[in-house]
Scaffold this motif. Structure first.
Motif, PDB file in Angstrom:
ATOM      1  N   SER A 107       4.724  15.981  -8.432  1.00  0.00           N
ATOM      2  CA  SER A 107       4.289  14.936  -7.484  1.00  0.00           C
ATOM      3  C   SER A 107       4.170  13.770  -8.458  1.00  0.00           C
ATOM      4  O   SER A 107       4.073  13.625  -9.551  1.00  0.00           O
ATOM      5  N   ALA A 108       4.534  12.520  -7.865  1.00  0.00           N
ATOM      6  CA  ALA A 108       4.355  11.233  -8.575  1.00  0.00           C
ATOM      7  C   ALA A 108       3.130  10.826  -8.815  1.00  0.00           C
ATOM      8  O   ALA A 108       2.697   9.880  -9.354  1.00  0.00           O
ATOM      9  N   ASN A 109       2.072  11.506  -7.917  1.00  0.00           N
ATOM     10  CA  ASN A 109       0.625  11.223  -8.213  1.00  0.00           C
ATOM     11  C   ASN A 109      -0.205  12.324  -7.692  1.00  0.00           C
ATOM     12  O   ASN A 109      -0.322  12.701  -6.585  1.00  0.00           O
ATOM     13  N   PRO A 158       0.612  -1.270  -0.026  1.00  0.00           N
ATOM     14  CA  PRO A 158      -0.022   0.004   0.180  1.00  0.00           C
ATOM     15  C   PRO A 158       0.892   1.302  -0.092  1.00  0.00           C
ATOM     16  O   PRO A 158       2.052   1.150   0.529  1.00  0.00           O
ATOM     17  N   SER A 159       0.415   2.301  -0.653  1.00  0.00           N
ATOM     18  CA  SER A 159       1.066   3.598  -0.685  1.00  0.00           C
ATOM     19  C   SER A 159       0.605   4.510   0.588  1.00  0.00           C
ATOM     20  O   SER A 159      -0.447   4.357   1.057  1.00  0.00           O
ATOM     21  N   GLY A 160       1.468   5.306   1.045  1.00  0.00           N
ATOM     22  CA  GLY A 160       1.157   6.240   2.080  1.00  0.00           C
ATOM     23  C   GLY A 160       1.418   7.571   1.789  1.00  0.00           C
ATOM     24  O   GLY A 160       1.669   7.972   0.550  1.00  0.00           O
ATOM     25  N   PRO A 161       1.500   8.740   2.507  1.00  0.00           N
ATOM     26  CA  PRO A 161       1.877  10.016   2.287  1.00  0.00           C
ATOM     27  C   PRO A 161       2.985  10.119   1.518  1.00  0.00           C
ATOM     28  O   PRO A 161       3.197  11.143   0.603  1.00  0.00           O
ATOM     29  N   ALA A 162       4.093   9.348   1.745  1.00  0.00           N
ATOM     30  CA  ALA A 162       5.415   9.546   0.807  1.00  0.00           C
ATOM     31  C   ALA A 162       5.367   8.575  -0.428  1.00  0.00           C
ATOM     32  O   ALA A 162       6.569   8.760  -0.932  1.00  0.00           O
ATOM     33  N   GLY A 163       4.379   8.072  -0.602  1.00  0.00           N
ATOM     34  CA  GLY A 163       4.295   7.191  -2.078  1.00  0.00           C
ATOM     35  C   GLY A 163       4.511   5.727  -1.493  1.00  0.00           C
ATOM     36  O   GLY A 163       4.044   5.374  -0.491  1.00  0.00           O
ATOM     37  N   ASN A 221       8.027   7.238  -8.408  1.00  0.00           N
ATOM     38  CA  ASN A 221       7.598   7.291  -7.011  1.00  0.00           C
ATOM     39  C   ASN A 221       8.736   7.877  -6.225  1.00  0.00           C
ATOM     40  O   ASN A 221       9.892   7.582  -6.340  1.00  0.00           O
ATOM     41  N   GLY A 222       8.491   8.486  -5.298  1.00  0.00           N
ATOM     42  CA  GLY A 222       9.336   9.253  -4.246  1.00  0.00           C
ATOM     43  C   GLY A 222      10.235  10.587  -4.897  1.00  0.00           C
ATOM     44  O   GLY A 222      10.884  11.234  -4.159  1.00  0.00           O
ATOM     45  N   LEU A 223      10.275  10.670  -6.321  1.00  0.00           N
ATOM     46  CA  LEU A 223      10.939  11.859  -6.718  1.00  0.00           C
ATOM     47  C   LEU A 223      10.206  13.173  -7.202  1.00  0.00           C
ATOM     48  O   LEU A 223      10.679  13.892  -7.541  1.00  0.00           O
ATOM     49  N   GLY A 224       8.867  12.976  -6.672  1.00  0.00           N
ATOM     50  CA  GLY A 224       8.111  14.424  -6.836  1.00  0.00           C
ATOM     51  C   GLY A 224       7.873  14.908  -8.378  1.00  0.00           C
ATOM     52  O   GLY A 224       7.817  16.201  -8.353  1.00  0.00           O
ATOM     53  N   ILE A 225       7.836  13.884  -9.254  1.00  0.00           N
ATOM     54  CA  ILE A 225       7.548  14.280 -10.515  1.00  0.00           C
ATOM     55  C   ILE A 225       6.641  13.173 -11.361  1.00  0.00           C
ATOM     56  O   ILE A 225       6.682  12.148 -10.854  1.00  0.00           O
TER      57      ILE A 225
END
Ligand code: NAG
Ligand code: NAG
Length: 210
Positions: free
Chosen positions: A166-168, A33-38, A83-87
């Motif tokens: 954002s990654a999402n 599962p994903s959380g606030p940080a991905g 994921n995690g890279l903010g893009i």
């Protein structure tokens, strides 16, 4: 030479100051599962270059819908490398007369017009609209959280990309928020001042009930 060295140290200083990550990348493990940080990361030992490339934007998304809008997304769920890279990035294809309906994202968006043209605009918290026709090669910033839209008012299909920090980024479409769920019609009437018949029409189109 001295100048270059200084630049290098300034760059190093900025990098160290602003990068808080303790890993270089975190290709998403979509099984968890994903959380606030991905998403959690896949084991780097299992990764190859193919985990960092994606061909899903080579083809348009399915544009057989009321908006004549096809979307292909390279978000964390389709392109786990972001994921995690903010893009992330998407490709939008608008048929002639096609529309990107009024919507917002959690983050800022950068539009790049690849082919054709489209009227694009955003509306900020003062309710001031900023809109114009973007032509091939133009870019436009859509500030985080603002409502925005596009309309292909030209005579040829339009293609654009949208890049997000954002990654999402989330896509929150105004019409779907009220007409694609089971929010009761009398409540929608009160909170939007839309006509009841109009609400029923929208629910019919977008699959809403109640
Ligand atoms: C495109 O979407 C329409 C409407 O949802 C659907 O009927 C059609 O099968 C889809 N086409 C493809 C190629 O997926
Ligand atoms: C859309 O195109 C028509 C025909 O070229 C033009 O008259 C109209 O002003 C355009 N609408 C906008 C909002 O630019």
């Amino acid at each position: 030479m001295e100048l270059q060295k200084n630049f290098f140290f300034v760059f190093l200083f900025i990098s160290l100051t602003y990068s808080t990550s303790v890993v270089d990348f975190c290709v998403a493990d979509l099984k968890l599962p994903s959380g606030p940080a991905g998403y959690p990361c896949r084991n780097p030992a299992d990764l190859t270059v193919d985990d960092f490339t994606f061909s899903g934007l080579a083809t348009p998304g399915n544009g057989s819908n009321i908006f004549k809008l096809g979307i292909s997304e390279a978000f964390d769920v389709t392109f786990p490398a972001v994921n995690g890279l903010g893009i992330s990035v998407l490709r939008a294809d608008l048929g002639v007369g096609g529309v990107v309906p009024l919507h917002s994202h959690r983050v800022t968006e950068l539009i790049y017009m690849v082919e054709g043209s489209m009227i694009t605009g955003f509306i900020n918290t003062d309710n001031k609209p900023y809109f114009k026709t973007l032509n091939k090669g133009d870019i436009m910033i859509i500030p985080q959280g603002s409502y925005h839209f596009s309309v292909n008012n030209g005579t040829t299909p339009a293609v654009a990309t949208a890049t997000f920090n954002s990654a999402n980024p989330g896509i929150h479409i105004a019409t779907l928020s009220i007409a694609a769920n089971n929010l009761p019609t009398d409540l929608i009437q009160k909170i939007t001042l839309l006509d009841t018949n109009q609400i029923h029409e929208l629910k019919k189109i977008f699959g809403g009930t109640n």
